[in-house]
Design an enzyme around this catalytic site. Structure first.
Site, PDB file in Angstrom:
ATOM      1  N   HIS A  38       0.837  -1.210   0.000  1.00 24.09           N
ATOM      2  CA  HIS A  38       0.000   0.000   0.000  1.00 24.09           C
ATOM      3  C   HIS A  38       0.870   1.259   0.000  1.00 24.09           C
ATOM      4  CE1 HIS A  38      -2.600  -2.980   2.218  1.00 24.09           C
ATOM      5  NE2 HIS A  38      -3.441  -2.583   1.286  1.00 24.09           N
ATOM      6  N   GLN A 156      -8.833  -7.588 -10.358  1.00 22.99           N
ATOM      7  CA  GLN A 156      -9.512  -6.410  -9.823  1.00 22.99           C
ATOM      8  C   GLN A 156      -9.153  -5.172 -10.635  1.00 22.99           C
ATOM      9  OE1 GLN A 156      -9.872  -5.388  -5.433  1.00 22.99           O
ATOM     10  NE2 GLN A 156      -8.087  -4.150  -5.954  1.00 22.99           N
TER      11      GLN A 156
END
Lengths: 293, 293
Positions: A38, A156
């Site tokens: 992240h 995704q």
């Protein structure tokens, strides 16, 4: 750095920032439990934008299993510190009721092979509906110029790109390379749930993907041969795959011959923890696990 | 007044208008074949906004019947003149390929009673999916402050409000009263397809709704009694309804007793033309066909 709980407060803060001269907003949607993967997205956003917004929202709509949702790690204070260290300006961390109030009845759905195979099949058709719906809502709330997604979740990324193009959302979707442990294991918020023995066995996944890369680099062109080599590598470590797929990276159609770039994607449960990883196999070029395209 | 064909040209024009000081954009989505009903929406938009945008797009996704789509009237030049006369600044009239290019795979869907009954049941579940998808796309393209819809399509208005609230689109949805012919027939682009005899019979629909209003005004509280009176009025003119519904105007649940405002909605084919109309029956207040709430 501010933590914001409501869409209206978020819009107010963004409106002030834009009036104050912020010409570009970079957005990183997360489910929290932040790790170096992240943070690499946030640093990419920081480099390219005047303002960086991170959302932390464990989206109930993309979990088909209640136990999986309940077990998903939550650590907001620590996440906020990590995000601040990566230069994030605003954290948007709404409650489920803020995004899905009583009476909520709208679904954004992507149909076809890209949404229905692999993760769509393994996690249930509601999974990508949940992803597409929450990402659409978040993009509409933030209205960023750029939004950053990890290539570890390759499917995704493709579903989000399709949804964004189809709805005409004015945002550039940026796919970022997968971050890995020294032994190659793709960083994932789920890794903390691996016990020592499972953690060791999990390294078979990137090892199998590396083998696929080297086979193709050495001239192998049969998807079947490569897929079986991946399966054997996993089996040697007692890792039973949910799927091993060799598909075209755009339409996710199964391929037989590796004569174009091919996405090799694996899902497996190791010690009760579901892990996914992928690499793009390029013919006659360099390959990089989760860094392709 | 300009006619614009692409989303990118539309965004450019809107960006210039906003930079030039247009603080509010009013948007009226239409399928063309403009009549006084549409023009009343445009005039409402003109009064409340600095810039008025009208879209003309016969949305193939909301037609379940190919014949109905093919028969839908198209008259762009005349429409443009009418829109100009109502003070419209921009017409957005894209081709189907501009909004749904090859590979398009995303659906915005509203579930539940409001989307699945009445028009949703009569026209097929794809109808409101088509409406929600195109309206979401148009609102994302225009990003207006205000968008105007007619109350003749009462259920569409409720579905659009739900979708807009759920996705968090930052637009105020304005419902406008139904415009009518002197004999009460609701204006509709389909009315031009009524021949003389069918046109005369079609007036039974507003007559039946007016009877429902007066029954309730006189104290009738049974939805069954009112529904039967509506059916009898239609039958006297040989108009066979697809449905006569008395439902609550928010959730579209069937009601038995008229002790709250009740939407009375009718659909019927007259001379091969499908017509809809509605009125809100208010207890102890004024009622107005298609003008309630």
């Amino acid at each position: 750095m501010r933590i914001i709980r409501t869409v209206s407060a978020l819009r107010e803060a963004l409106g002030r920032a834009r009036s104050g001269g912020a010409a570009s907003v970079g957005f990183v949607p997360t489910m929290g439990a932040l790790h170096e993967g992240h943070l690499s997205l946030m640093r990419a956003a920081r480099e390219e934008n005047d303002l960086v917004v991170v959302s932390i929202f464990v989206n109930p709509k993309q979990f088909e299993e209640a136990a999986d949702l309940a077990a998903y790690p939550r650590q907001e204070r620590h996440d906020a510190e990590l995000a601040a260290s990566a230069g994030v300006d605003l954290i948007f961390a709404p409650d489920a009721d803020e995004l899905y109030p009583a009476g909520f009845a709208t679904t954004v759905s992507v149909s076809g092979t890209i949404a229905e195979t692999l993760e769509g099949a393994a996690r249930g058709t509601g999974h990508f509906d949940g992803v597409a719906t929450v990402v659409a809502k978040l993009l509409i709330a933030v209205m960023p110029e750029n939004a950053y997604f990890g290539r570890k979740d390759a499917q995704q990324l493709v579903v989000v790109r399709r949804m964004v193009a189809d709805l005409g959302l004015p945002v550039r979707i940026v796919g970022c390379p997968t971050e890995r442990e020294p032994d190659g294991l793709a960083l994932s918020s789920r890794n903390v749930r691996l016990d020592g023995e499972a953690r060791a066995r999990a390294a078979a996944i990137p090892r199998a993907l590396a083998l696929a890369e080297s086979l193709v680099a050495d001239g192998e062109r049969s998807a079947d041969v490569v897929g079986r080599a991946v399966a054997e590598t996993l089996a040697e470590s007692g890792v039973e795959p949910e799927y091993i797929a060799l598909v075209d990276p755009v339409g996710f159609e199964t391929v037989e011959n590796i004569d174009q770039p091919v996405l090799c994607a694996v899902a497996a449960r190791v010690g009760g923890v579901r892990l996914i990883d992928n690499t793009t196999l390029s013919v006659g070029g360099t390959t990089a696990r989760g860094a392709g395209e």
